[in-house]
Scaffold this active site. Structure first.
Site, PDB file in Angstrom:
ATOM      1  N   CYS A 121      -2.776  -0.023   3.599  1.00  0.00           N
ATOM      2  CA  CYS A 121      -4.184   0.792   4.855  1.00  0.00           C
ATOM      3  C   CYS A 121      -3.816   2.136   4.839  1.00  0.00           C
ATOM      4  O   CYS A 121      -4.641   3.136   5.602  1.00  0.00           O
ATOM      5  CB  CYS A 121      -3.007  -0.357   5.798  1.00  0.00           C
ATOM      6  SG  CYS A 121      -1.312  -0.511   6.368  1.00  0.00           S
TER       7      CYS A 121
ATOM      8  N   SER B 188      -2.373  -4.306  -2.642  1.00  0.00           N
ATOM      9  CA  SER B 188      -3.516  -4.242  -1.987  1.00  0.00           C
ATOM     10  C   SER B 188      -4.955  -4.196  -1.953  1.00  0.00           C
ATOM     11  O   SER B 188      -5.312  -2.954  -1.914  1.00  0.00           O
ATOM     12  CB  SER B 188      -2.817  -5.544  -0.826  1.00  0.00           C
ATOM     13  OG  SER B 188      -3.977  -5.333  -0.175  1.00  0.00           O
TER      14      SER B 188
ATOM     15  N   GLU C 197      -2.816 -12.177  -0.280  1.00  0.00           N
ATOM     16  CA  GLU C 197      -3.356 -11.496  -1.272  1.00  0.00           C
ATOM     17  C   GLU C 197      -1.572 -11.452  -2.369  1.00  0.00           C
ATOM     18  O   GLU C 197      -1.839 -11.711  -3.609  1.00  0.00           O
ATOM     19  CB  GLU C 197      -3.543 -10.657  -1.990  1.00  0.00           C
ATOM     20  CG  GLU C 197      -3.564  -9.569  -3.017  1.00  0.00           C
ATOM     21  CD  GLU C 197      -4.335  -8.524  -2.712  1.00  0.00           C
ATOM     22  OE1 GLU C 197      -4.210  -8.051  -1.725  1.00  0.00           O
ATOM     23  OE2 GLU C 197      -4.614  -7.374  -2.998  1.00  0.00           O
TER      24      GLU C 197
ATOM     25  N   GLU D  73      -3.730  -9.767   3.192  1.00  0.00           N
ATOM     26  CA  GLU D  73      -2.538  -9.374   2.646  1.00  0.00           C
ATOM     27  C   GLU D  73      -1.283 -10.413   2.301  1.00  0.00           C
ATOM     28  O   GLU D  73      -1.284 -10.170   0.639  1.00  0.00           O
ATOM     29  CB  GLU D  73      -2.063  -7.939   3.022  1.00  0.00           C
ATOM     30  CG  GLU D  73      -1.189  -7.176   2.596  1.00  0.00           C
ATOM     31  CD  GLU D  73      -1.379  -5.835   3.276  1.00  0.00           C
ATOM     32  OE1 GLU D  73      -1.820  -4.740   3.170  1.00  0.00           O
ATOM     33  OE2 GLU D  73      -0.620  -4.969   3.676  1.00  0.00           O
TER      34      GLU D  73
HETATM   35 FE1  HC1 Z   1      -2.378   3.241  11.463  1.00  0.00          FE
HETATM   36 FE2  HC1 Z   1      -3.141   1.325  10.349  1.00  0.00          FE
HETATM   37  S1  HC1 Z   1      -0.682   0.961  11.255  1.00  0.00           S
HETATM   38  S2  HC1 Z   1      -2.471   3.561   9.299  1.00  0.00           S
HETATM   39  O1  HC1 Z   1      -0.503   3.546  10.624  1.00  0.00           O
HETATM   40  O2  HC1 Z   1      -2.704  -0.135   9.278  1.00  0.00           O
HETATM   41  O3  HC1 Z   1      -3.679   5.916  11.145  1.00  0.00           O
HETATM   42  O4  HC1 Z   1      -0.595   3.971  14.356  1.00  0.00           O
HETATM   43  O5  HC1 Z   1      -4.283   2.031  12.738  1.00  0.00           O
HETATM   44  O6  HC1 Z   1      -5.940   0.937  10.066  1.00  0.00           O
HETATM   45  O7  HC1 Z   1      -3.687  -0.874  12.378  1.00  0.00           O
HETATM   46  C1  HC1 Z   1      -2.647   5.444  11.386  1.00  0.00           C
HETATM   47  C2  HC1 Z   1      -1.225   3.414  12.968  1.00  0.00           C
HETATM   48  C3  HC1 Z   1      -3.704   2.243  11.396  1.00  0.00           C
HETATM   49  C4  HC1 Z   1      -5.054   1.618  10.713  1.00  0.00           C
HETATM   50  C5  HC1 Z   1      -3.121  -0.139  11.536  1.00  0.00           C
END
Ligand code: HC1
Ligand code: SF4
Length: 574
Positions: free
Chosen positions: A303, A323, A286, A283
């Site tokens: 995410c 992203s 990017e 990311e």
């Molecule tokens: Fe999350 Fe993630 S932080 S999205 O908030 O980007 O669910 O905890 O697992 O995939 O690492 C959730 C939390 C998680 C992803 C990461």
């Protein structure tokens, strides 16, 4: 300020307080059911629909709902009169008279607020009987189950879905005894624009809205000797699951979590945080690419699957701004079925990847076909924090007595930057740590960006990176995200990068986490624990994760390479 007397106790409170707020100050407990007040997260349900918090106010012939009655100076209130107690019991008995009593086999058994209230009031008999309503169970979605029979019309889900998330999926239909809460025309959930954010599930007091239970699927995989079953756990699990074993909110149980998963019999116990570190490398590359080559700005983090679904449904013209990175757990799934499988000569078709997530939208995300590689899903089963706790209990694992163990390597090696993904503001802070060092070539000493932290729904900060000023925006809760998206649509956004998480608080407040029962101190404690875990890590920057670097060297070449693009990135569907 005004002074009121509650059960003979005088308290002086702000004028805008309700009787319920004042009672808390006076140390008097008034039972509630429909009421919800996550003050810091601005999620307040004050519909006064359940009539459980009725109290007597001197001089008034009628009982008053404490949650919705403002205080007046000199008010004299009693919560413990026979009249108040009788009315409260009557309300609960009436609710129970049209509620299934299959508590023993209910998904919410021992976690249901109606059940707890019936217990607290000592209800042993229901004195009313009459017509009951029975509805069709909505199992259409991959993430949540809607059981109208268990709905008590408290409207908390409507508040969460409409006022906080601005998704507008749930509202009251019909009138009187036929009232139900559901999507327009009572469509199946799968046919609506539901993002599966789970905000409604997180606040439902009964089992009217719950996650789809995938625990049996995990047991089945673990029992199959031909399957190589790998588990990964999200950043937010380690600061919350302890609550389901009697620990204080914010207790960090990372080591016990790894140990418990190993006891369940998984072949490998990996960490989604590894994927978060990889996400940062992708990311950050990017964002730098977009900044340096005139790409679309602002770039939005990607995410959170509920957030991705929100932009696809509600802002289809903006799908080129998030992203293209797949979410960390999908990246880990991909890495397990490619890099790891090749390295250990395991047929990817024999691997079952189980993700433990604080989120119910991850269940629907894992099934998205565009994330598949060679028509193979990267993550096979997603269970929530609550579902994992059920598995530990079923297996007779004494969680608090477990020793601290480490995750398996290499996909268990992680940095503090990946841990903070679990809270609002964390993804962007992690990205800035890496961008800063990449751009300046100098070690960043002060890695904590306090200006990016907190629980305000919308936050912004200017961050200096090598003479370049980056405007950062942060939103959690889809209603807040909507405001930033509207600015972008109107061409008025001043940001270079924006982090969006659908759940109030970020993943720590996810719809699959232990229930917070309307107490936002729980979310704050989890947030503090996330930052503490980051502090305790030896490495706190994603680009210094040696296992991640080794993987790039052996497999992907470098971040944002063609191979990384093919396996770790995706596109969105308007
Ligand atoms: Fe999350 Fe993630 S932080 S999205 O908030 O980007 O669910 O905890 O697992 O995939 O690492 C959730 C939390 C998680 C992803 C990461
Ligand atoms: Fe609304 Fe989210 Fe619940 Fe769907 S999951 S009904 S979008 S609150």
């Amino acid at each position: 300020k005004v002074t009121v007397t509650i059960n003979d106790k005088k308290v002086t409170v702000p004028r805008e307080y309700t009787i319920l707020n004042a009672a808390v100050e006076a140390g008097v407990k008034i039972p509630t059911l429909c009421h919800l007040d996550l003050h810091d997260l601005k999620m307040v349900n004050r519909t006064a629909s359940c009539r459980v918090c009725m109290v007597e106010v001197e001089g008034s012939p009628k009982l008053a709902p404490a949650c919705a009655t403002p205080v007046n100076d000199g008010m004299v209130i009693r919560t413990d009169t026979l009249k108040a107690i009788t009315a409260r019991r009557l309300s609960v008995e009436l609710l129970l008279s049209n509620h299934p009593t299959d508590c023993l086999i209910c998904q919410k058994n021992l976690q249901c607020e109606l059940q707890a209230l019936a217990h607290q009031l000592g209800v042993r008999e229901i004195h009313y009987s009459g017509e009951t309503t029975r509805y069709h169970l909505d199992t259409s979605s991959k993430a949540l189950i809607k059981n109208q029979d268990k709905c008590i019309l408290c409207r908390r889900c409507e508040t969460a879905c409409n006022l906080v998330q601005t998704c507008g999926i749930l509202s009251a239909l019909n009138r009187g005894f036929k009232t139900v809460v559901g999507p327009a025309f009572n469509l199946p959930m799968a046919e609506t624009s539901c993002t599966y954010c789970g905000a409604c599930v997180a606040v439902c007091p009964t089992a009217a809205l719950t996650e789809v239970n995938h625990v049996p699927k995990v047991w089945e995989a673990l029992r199959n000797p031909r399957k190589y079953v790998v588990v990964q756990t999200a950043p937010a699990i380690r600061v919350a699951i302890g609550e389901l074993f009697g620990m204080k909110p914010g207790t960090i149980v990372t080591g016990k979590l790894a140990a418990g998963l190993r006891r369940l019999g998984f072949n490998k116990v990996f960490d989604t945080d590894f994927g978060a570190d990889v996400t940062i490398l992708e990311e950050a590359s990017e964002l730098l690419d977009r900044l340096e080559n005139g790409g679309t700005l602002p770039m939005l983090t990607s995410c959170c699957p509920a957030w991705v679904s929100f932009i696809e449904h509600q802002f289809p013209e903006l799908v080129d701004i998030p992203s293209t990175c797949k979410s960390p757990h999908i990246m880990v799934g991909t890495i397990i079925k490619t890099y790891f499988a090749e390295k250990h000569s395991i047929d990817p078709d024999d691997i079952v990847v189980v993700s433990v997530m604080p989120c119910i939208a991850k269940k629907a995300e894992a099934a998205r076909t565009e994330l598949a590689i060679d028509h193979r899903n990267n993550v096979d089963i997603v269970i929530t924090t609550r579902e994992l706790a059920m598995m530990f209990k079923e297996a007779g694992i004494d969680f608090d007595k477990l020793p601290d163990e480490d995750f398996d390597h290499p996909l268990g090696e992680t940095t503090g930057a990946s841990v903070i993904f679990g809270t609002t503001g964390g993804v962007i802070e992690a990205a800035i740590r890496t961008i800063h060092e990449w751009k300046t070539g100098k070690s960043l000493e002060q890695v904590e960006y306090k200006e990016l932290r907190g629980l305000e729904g919308l936050r912004e900060a200017k961050v200096q990176v090598d003479g370049m000023e980056l405007n950062i925006g942060i939103a959690h809760g889809l209603g807040n995200a909507r405001k930033l998206l509207e600015e972008i649509r109107e061409g008025k956004s001043k940001y270079h990068a924006i982090e969006i998480m659908a759940c109030p608080g970020g993943c720590i407040g996810g719809g699959g986490q232990p229930y917070h029962y309307g107490n936002d101190e729980v979310i704050k404690a989890r947030q503090r624990a996330i930052y503490e875990e980051d502090k305790n890590k030896r490495l706190r920057k994603s680009h210094l994760n040696p296992a991640v670097l080794k993987m790039y060297e052996e497999y992907f070449g470098k971040p944002y390479s063609e191979k990384a693009h093919k396996l770790l990135h995706t596109s969105y569907t308007p």
